[in-house]
Design a protein around this motif. Structure first.
Motif, PDB file in Angstrom:
ATOM      1  N   ILE A   1       0.841  -1.200   0.000  1.00 15.30           N
ATOM      2  CA  ILE A   1       0.000   0.000   0.000  1.00 15.30           C
ATOM      3  C   ILE A   1       0.877   1.252   0.000  1.00 15.30           C
ATOM      4  O   ILE A   1       0.622   2.212  -0.746  1.00 15.30           O
ATOM      5  CB  ILE A   1      -0.943  -0.008   1.224  1.00 15.30           C
ATOM      6  N   CYS A   2       1.907   1.246   0.823  1.00 16.50           N
ATOM      7  CA  CYS A   2       2.808   2.409   0.884  1.00 16.50           C
ATOM      8  C   CYS A   2       3.533   2.618  -0.445  1.00 16.50           C
ATOM      9  O   CYS A   2       3.728   3.769  -0.870  1.00 16.50           O
ATOM     10  CB  CYS A   2       3.801   2.241   2.024  1.00 16.50           C
ATOM     11  N   GLU A   3       3.920   1.532  -1.098  1.00 20.59           N
ATOM     12  CA  GLU A   3       4.532   1.663  -2.433  1.00 20.59           C
ATOM     13  C   GLU A   3       3.620   2.441  -3.376  1.00 20.59           C
ATOM     14  O   GLU A   3       4.065   3.343  -4.105  1.00 20.59           O
ATOM     15  CB  GLU A   3       4.796   0.280  -3.034  1.00 20.59           C
ATOM     16  N   GLN A   4       2.337   2.085  -3.371  1.00 20.27           N
ATOM     17  CA  GLN A   4       1.397   2.711  -4.292  1.00 20.27           C
ATOM     18  C   GLN A   4       1.125   4.171  -3.921  1.00 20.27           C
ATOM     19  O   GLN A   4       0.986   5.035  -4.800  1.00 20.27           O
ATOM     20  CB  GLN A   4       0.092   1.918  -4.326  1.00 20.27           C
ATOM     21  N   LEU A   5       1.048   4.474  -2.631  1.00 20.48           N
ATOM     22  CA  LEU A   5       0.883   5.856  -2.208  1.00 20.48           C
ATOM     23  C   LEU A   5       2.064   6.715  -2.661  1.00 20.48           C
ATOM     24  O   LEU A   5       1.890   7.827  -3.172  1.00 20.48           O
ATOM     25  CB  LEU A   5       0.749   5.932  -0.686  1.00 20.48           C
ATOM     26  N   ILE A   6       3.256   6.201  -2.488  1.00 21.43           N
ATOM     27  CA  ILE A   6       4.452   6.955  -2.885  1.00 21.43           C
ATOM     28  C   ILE A   6       4.482   7.155  -4.389  1.00 21.43           C
ATOM     29  O   ILE A   6       4.849   8.231  -4.881  1.00 21.43           O
ATOM     30  CB  ILE A   6       5.710   6.231  -2.376  1.00 21.43           C
ATOM     31  N   ALA A   7       4.066   6.151  -5.144  1.00 19.59           N
ATOM     32  CA  ALA A   7       4.001   6.299  -6.598  1.00 19.59           C
ATOM     33  C   ALA A   7       3.030   7.406  -6.985  1.00 19.59           C
ATOM     34  O   ALA A   7       3.289   8.198  -7.903  1.00 19.59           O
ATOM     35  CB  ALA A   7       3.590   4.969  -7.243  1.00 19.59           C
ATOM     36  N   ASP A   8       1.902   7.511  -6.270  1.00 19.97           N
ATOM     37  CA  ASP A   8       0.909   8.530  -6.616  1.00 19.97           C
ATOM     38  C   ASP A   8       1.378   9.923  -6.212  1.00 19.97           C
ATOM     39  O   ASP A   8       1.176  10.892  -6.960  1.00 19.97           O
ATOM     40  CB  ASP A   8      -0.431   8.206  -5.966  1.00 19.97           C
ATOM     41  N   TYR A   9       1.981  10.061  -5.037  1.00 26.43           N
ATOM     42  CA  TYR A   9       2.530  11.366  -4.639  1.00 26.43           C
ATOM     43  C   TYR A   9       3.629  11.797  -5.611  1.00 26.43           C
ATOM     44  O   TYR A   9       3.794  12.992  -5.880  1.00 26.43           O
ATOM     45  CB  TYR A   9       3.076  11.297  -3.214  1.00 26.43           C
ATOM     46  N   THR A  10       4.373  10.836  -6.149  1.00 22.66           N
ATOM     47  CA  THR A  10       5.394  11.154  -7.145  1.00 22.66           C
ATOM     48  C   THR A  10       4.744  11.578  -8.453  1.00 22.66           C
ATOM     49  O   THR A  10       5.164  12.552  -9.098  1.00 22.66           O
ATOM     50  CB  THR A  10       6.313   9.936  -7.371  1.00 22.66           C
ATOM     51  N   ARG A  11       3.717  10.863  -8.860  1.00 20.61           N
ATOM     52  CA  ARG A  11       2.993  11.215 -10.088  1.00 20.61           C
ATOM     53  C   ARG A  11       2.439  12.629 -10.015  1.00 20.61           C
ATOM     54  O   ARG A  11       2.462  13.374 -11.007  1.00 20.61           O
ATOM     55  CB  ARG A  11       1.851  10.214 -10.314  1.00 20.61           C
ATOM     56  N   LYS A  12       1.972  13.019  -8.840  1.00 22.06           N
ATOM     57  CA  LYS A  12       1.406  14.352  -8.659  1.00 22.06           C
ATOM     58  C   LYS A  12       2.481  15.440  -8.534  1.00 22.06           C
ATOM     59  O   LYS A  12       2.155  16.633  -8.536  1.00 22.06           O
ATOM     60  CB  LYS A  12       0.519  14.378  -7.406  1.00 22.06           C
ATOM     61  N   GLY A  13       3.740  15.029  -8.432  1.00 19.00           N
ATOM     62  CA  GLY A  13       4.822  16.005  -8.353  1.00 19.00           C
ATOM     63  C   GLY A  13       5.116  16.522  -6.963  1.00 19.00           C
ATOM     64  O   GLY A  13       5.924  17.439  -6.796  1.00 19.00           O
ATOM     65  N   PHE A  14       4.482  15.920  -5.925  1.00 24.11           N
ATOM     66  CA  PHE A  14       4.716  16.382  -4.554  1.00 24.11           C
ATOM     67  C   PHE A  14       6.097  15.966  -4.048  1.00 24.11           C
ATOM     68  O   PHE A  14       6.706  16.670  -3.235  1.00 24.11           O
ATOM     69  CB  PHE A  14       3.659  15.816  -3.603  1.00 24.11           C
ATOM     70  N   ILE A  15       6.570  14.795  -4.487  1.00 24.54           N
ATOM     71  CA  ILE A  15       7.849  14.244  -4.049  1.00 24.54           C
ATOM     72  C   ILE A  15       8.549  13.593  -5.242  1.00 24.54           C
ATOM     73  O   ILE A  15       7.941  13.367  -6.293  1.00 24.54           O
ATOM     74  CB  ILE A  15       7.682  13.176  -2.942  1.00 24.54           C
ATOM     75  N   ASP A  16       9.811  13.301  -5.061  1.00 19.54           N
ATOM     76  CA  ASP A  16      10.549  12.410  -5.957  1.00 19.54           C
ATOM     77  C   ASP A  16      10.714  11.106  -5.190  1.00 19.54           C
ATOM     78  O   ASP A  16      11.637  10.949  -4.398  1.00 19.54           O
ATOM     79  CB  ASP A  16      11.903  13.030  -6.319  1.00 19.54           C
ATOM     80  N   GLY A  17       9.767  10.180  -5.374  1.00 23.79           N
ATOM     81  CA  GLY A  17       9.737   8.959  -4.583  1.00 23.79           C
ATOM     82  C   GLY A  17      10.548   7.843  -5.199  1.00 23.79           C
ATOM     83  O   GLY A  17      10.456   7.575  -6.401  1.00 23.79           O
TER      84      GLY A  17
END
Length: 327
Positions: free
Chosen positions: A160-176
C-alpha cells in the motif's frame, strides 16, 4: 543537503547514517544536517557526537509534526513495525506502517507547497509484498514485472505504501524512490520481532557461543543480502537519475539465494563444526508459513542496470559480519 532518517537508531538506519557521514554528500550535494528519529537514540559515538547530527526521540507519528517544521532535501523512511509484530498486533502494524508513512507523505506535500520543490523520499519496502495467491501463483523466479500479492499484514502495508508513494510522485509532490530490500543477514545485536530474525540468529548466536534454534527446515530457500550490499543498493537507488530509476514502480534489490542448510554449511566452513553444531532445528509453524511464502529467487534487471549485484557467497557475508563486529 538536509537529510532525515526515520528508524535512525536501528541497525540499517545507523549503518546508513555512518555511510552518509563518511561520504559527507548525497547526490553531489554537501551534507549540511542529518536528523535521526527513532524511539531510542543511536548508540554509536561517532554518530551522536557528530556536529552535523541531531537526534529526535519518541513515537514517530507524534514527532512528525514538529520534525516537518523544517525542510528536508531527502528523507529515508526506514521505520516500521516488522512482520511478526504486525501478525501479532494488527493495530500496531496499521499505526506504525500505514499511518506513519501517510504522515511522512503529508509532511513532504506541505513542504512542497511551501517551497515549490519536490523533496526526495526513499522508502524501504520488502520482498514480503510477494506471495502465492490462489488466483495468481507466485512464479519460480520473481522478475521486475511480477505482480505483488502479499500474504501477510506486513506485506500488505508495504505494498500500500509503495502505491501511495508512486501517486505522490505522479502528482509532483515528491521524488519517490522505493526499493524492496531482501532479508538482511547477518544483523548484529539482539533478535527482533521479524519472522526472518532467525536468518541472522542462526549465525550471530553460534559465533557468540550461544545455542540457538532454527524454526524452518534446512531445505528452505531464502533471498538474502548483506548489510553493506543493502546500503549500497539504497544509495544507488537514491542517486540514480529519474530516467535511470525508470518509472515509479518499486524495484527489487539483488538477492543471494541460499538454503538454510547452505547457510549452516557456510558457517561450518568459516567458523568450524563446533560453532555450527550450536544450531538445532525446531520447527515453528507460523514462521515456516510466513517465510515459506516469500520468494527466494529473483531476476533483478532494473537494479543490474544500476550496476548492482548480489553478494558473491554466504561465506563472504559471514566474513563481512565478523569484520563489522570487530570494528
Amino acid at each position: 543537503m538536509n537529510i532525515l532518517i526515520t528508524g535512525g537508531a536501528g541497525f540499517l538506519g545507523t549503518l546508513l547514517a555512518r555511510t552518509i557521514l563518511e561520504r559527507d554528500h548525497l547526490r553531489d550535494q554537501t551534507l549540511r544536517t542529518l536528523t535521526l528519529t527513532d524511539l531510542v537514540a543511536p548508540v554509536r559515538p561517532e554518530i551522536v557526537t557528530h556536529s552535523k547530527v541531531s537526534i529526535d526521540g519518541g513515537d514517530l507519528l507524534l514527532r512528525l509534526p514538529e520534525l516537518f517544521k523544517q525542510d528536508f532535501d531527502a528523507v529515508f523512511h526506514l521505520a516500521s513495525a516488522v512482520s511478526g509484530e504486525c501478525e501479532a498486533d494488527f493495530e500496531l502494524g496499521l499505526r506504525s506502517n500505514l499511518d506513519a508513512t501517510r504522515a511522512v507523505l503529508e509532511g513532504l506535500r506541505a513542504q512542497h507547497a511551501r517551497t515549490g520543490r519536490a523533496p526526495l523520499l526513499f522508502f524501504a519496502s520488502s520482498v514480503a509484498v510477494f506471495g502465492s495467491d490462489a488466483a495468481i501463483p507466485m512464479p519460480a523466479v520473481v522478475t521486475d514485472t511480477t505482480l505483488p500479492t502479499p500474504q501477510s499484514s506486513y506485506g500488505i502495508h508495504k505494498f500500500i505504501c509503495e502505491q501511495l508513494i508512486a501517486d505522490y510522485t505522479r502528482k509532483g509532490f515528491i521524488d519517490g524512490r522505493v526499493a524492496r530490500l531482501m532479508t538482511v543477514s547477518v544483523r548484529p545485536g539482539r533478535p527482533n520481532g521479524a519472522a526472518s530474525s532467525f536468518l541472522s540468529g542462526i549465525v550471530r548466536e553460534p559465533l557468540a557461543g550461544v545455542p540457538t534454534r532454527c524454526p524452518v527446515s534446512l531445505d528452505t530457500a531464502v533471498a538474502l543480502s548483506s548489510p553493506l550490499t543493502s546500503i549500497q543498493g539504497v544509495l544507488a537507488v537514491v542517486e540514480a537519475s529519474r530516467e535511470a530509476f525508470g518509472g515509479r514502480t518499486a524495484l527489487n534489490l539483488p538477492a543471494l539465494t541460499v538454503t538454510v542448510g547452505e547457510m549452516l554449511q557456510a558457517l561450518k566452513e568459516v567458523a568450524g563444526e563446533q560453532v555450527a553444531s550450536l544450531v538445532s532445528v525446531e520447527p515453528d509453524e507460523q514462521i515456516k508459513r510466513i517465510v515459506g511464502g516469500w520468494p527466494s529467487r529473483f531476476d533483478c534487471q532494473r537494479t543490474h542496470r544500476l550496476g548492482l549485484q548480489a553478494d558473491a557467497s554466504y561465506q563472504d557475508i559471514i566474513r563481512q559480519y565478523l569484520e563489522m563486529t570487530r570494528a
